[in-house]
Motif scaffolding. Structure first.
Motif, PDB file in Angstrom:
ATOM      1  N   PRO A   7     -10.247  26.134 -20.084  1.00 42.84           N
ATOM      2  CA  PRO A   7     -10.995  25.710 -21.059  1.00 42.84           C
ATOM      3  C   PRO A   7     -10.833  24.430 -21.566  1.00 42.84           C
ATOM      4  O   PRO A   7      -9.383  24.011 -21.959  1.00 42.84           O
ATOM      5  CB  PRO A   7     -10.977  26.851 -22.083  1.00 42.84           C
ATOM      6  N   GLY A   8     -11.577  23.777 -21.967  1.00 46.39           N
ATOM      7  CA  GLY A   8     -11.594  22.499 -22.815  1.00 46.39           C
ATOM      8  C   GLY A   8     -11.125  21.356 -21.855  1.00 46.39           C
ATOM      9  O   GLY A   8     -10.866  20.309 -22.438  1.00 46.39           O
ATOM     10  N   THR A   9     -11.300  21.488 -20.299  1.00 43.89           N
ATOM     11  CA  THR A   9     -10.882  20.315 -19.732  1.00 43.89           C
ATOM     12  C   THR A   9     -12.254  19.769 -19.203  1.00 43.89           C
ATOM     13  O   THR A   9     -12.260  18.882 -18.280  1.00 43.89           O
ATOM     14  CB  THR A   9     -10.086  21.051 -18.636  1.00 43.89           C
ATOM     15  N   PRO A  16      -9.667  17.439 -15.227  1.00 46.05           N
ATOM     16  CA  PRO A  16      -9.750  19.105 -15.029  1.00 46.05           C
ATOM     17  C   PRO A  16      -8.392  19.659 -14.805  1.00 46.05           C
ATOM     18  O   PRO A  16      -7.466  19.025 -14.190  1.00 46.05           O
ATOM     19  CB  PRO A  16     -10.998  19.374 -13.891  1.00 46.05           C
ATOM     20  N   THR A  17      -8.279  21.011 -15.131  1.00 45.81           N
ATOM     21  CA  THR A  17      -7.144  21.605 -14.762  1.00 45.81           C
ATOM     22  C   THR A  17      -7.315  22.690 -13.782  1.00 45.81           C
ATOM     23  O   THR A  17      -8.032  23.583 -14.330  1.00 45.81           O
ATOM     24  CB  THR A  17      -6.211  22.120 -16.029  1.00 45.81           C
ATOM     25  N   TYR A  18      -6.767  22.902 -12.641  1.00 41.80           N
ATOM     26  CA  TYR A  18      -7.009  23.947 -11.813  1.00 41.80           C
ATOM     27  C   TYR A  18      -5.661  24.836 -11.741  1.00 41.80           C
ATOM     28  O   TYR A  18      -4.633  24.177 -11.629  1.00 41.80           O
ATOM     29  CB  TYR A  18      -7.281  23.476 -10.558  1.00 41.80           C
ATOM     30  N   ALA A  65      -6.765  15.547 -10.722  1.00 39.78           N
ATOM     31  CA  ALA A  65      -6.413  16.789 -11.407  1.00 39.78           C
ATOM     32  C   ALA A  65      -4.978  17.309 -12.161  1.00 39.78           C
ATOM     33  O   ALA A  65      -4.194  16.669 -11.507  1.00 39.78           O
ATOM     34  CB  ALA A  65      -7.222  17.911 -11.039  1.00 39.78           C
ATOM     35  N   THR A  66      -5.069  18.189 -13.027  1.00 42.35           N
ATOM     36  CA  THR A  66      -3.744  18.653 -13.502  1.00 42.35           C
ATOM     37  C   THR A  66      -3.872  20.104 -12.673  1.00 42.35           C
ATOM     38  O   THR A  66      -4.771  20.791 -12.594  1.00 42.35           O
ATOM     39  CB  THR A  66      -3.667  19.098 -14.850  1.00 42.35           C
ATOM     40  N   ILE A  67      -2.602  20.108 -11.922  1.00 42.83           N
ATOM     41  CA  ILE A  67      -2.600  21.223 -11.127  1.00 42.83           C
ATOM     42  C   ILE A  67      -1.338  22.348 -11.632  1.00 42.83           C
ATOM     43  O   ILE A  67      -0.238  21.887 -12.003  1.00 42.83           O
ATOM     44  CB  ILE A  67      -2.388  21.014  -9.699  1.00 42.83           C
TER      45      ILE A  67
END
Length: 208
Positions: A7-9, A16-18, A65-67
């Motif tokens: 949420p919030g990404t 985005p964070t996955y 992205a952040t993973i």
């Protein structure tokens, strides 16, 4: 594929964070726990056999992205095989690990693949075949070409690693990340097309 964004990404300009669930499968003593420990802690430890399942997390900050990897290290003993499907339910990726000095562990990896093929459609999970213990290459029983050929015929990623010497441990996890992100990019145009079609449909209905 049940990829989740935190949420919030979503606002523009924020990566985005996955969250991706990764499971390590294979016979006992092939080095699954050592691979996970090397990747997460950047250290080597001769681990005792895993009882049931161990759990690790690792964050990667990439340009795209952040993973967050949720790494599930499953027990290799035969007595746990029947319940391992409970651990890899919902997985986005799997590492099928074998010991290059032990041909039987390579054959067992093929059986793990059969289990995954029963649980997932081909586009639902990224699978990598990993030949571990490259530091013992002089004792090898499984040729690199044999692993490569099997992976090619099954559409798997393939790499030989050594948790002890840190040979290609980061590389195999990065290869998995790149494949997951590529699939995510391929999904995006379809979602945009669906949105456009729905809007056109609503517009057409309103005009009639």
């Amino acid at each position: 594929m049940a990829q989740k964004a935190m949420p919030g990404t979503s606002p523009e300009g924020i990566r985005p964070t996955y969250i991706y669930k990764v499971v390590l499968l294979g016979s006992t003593s092939v080095g699954k726990s050592s691979l996970a420990y090397r990747y997460v802690k950047n250290d080597f430890r001769e681990s005792l056999p895993t009882v049931g399942c161990s759990f690790f997390t690792q964050m990667l900050s990439l340009e795209e992205a952040t993973i967050k990897f949720e790494i599930w290290d499953t027990a290799g003993q035969e007595k746990y095989h029947s319940v391992c499907h409970l651990y890899y339910w919902g997985a986005h990726a799997a590492l099928l690990v074998y010991d290059i000095t032990n041909k039987e562990t390579f054959n067992r990896a093929k059986l793990w693949l059969r289990d995954l093929e029963k649980e997932f459609l081909p586009d639902e999970i990224v699978i990598a075949l990993v030949g571990n213990k490259m530091d013992l290459a002089a004792e090898r029983e499984v040729a690199t070409e044999e692993g490569e050929e099997f992976a090619r015929t099954k559409g798997l990623l393939f790499m030989e690693t050594s948790a002890k010497s840190n040979h290609q441990v980061n590389d195999i996890f990065m290869a998995i990340v790149q494949e997951l992100l590529q699939r995510k990019r391929e999904e995006a145009p379809n979602h945009r097309l669906l949105t456009v079609n729905l809007e056109e449909s609503r517009t057409g209905t309103g005009c009639c």
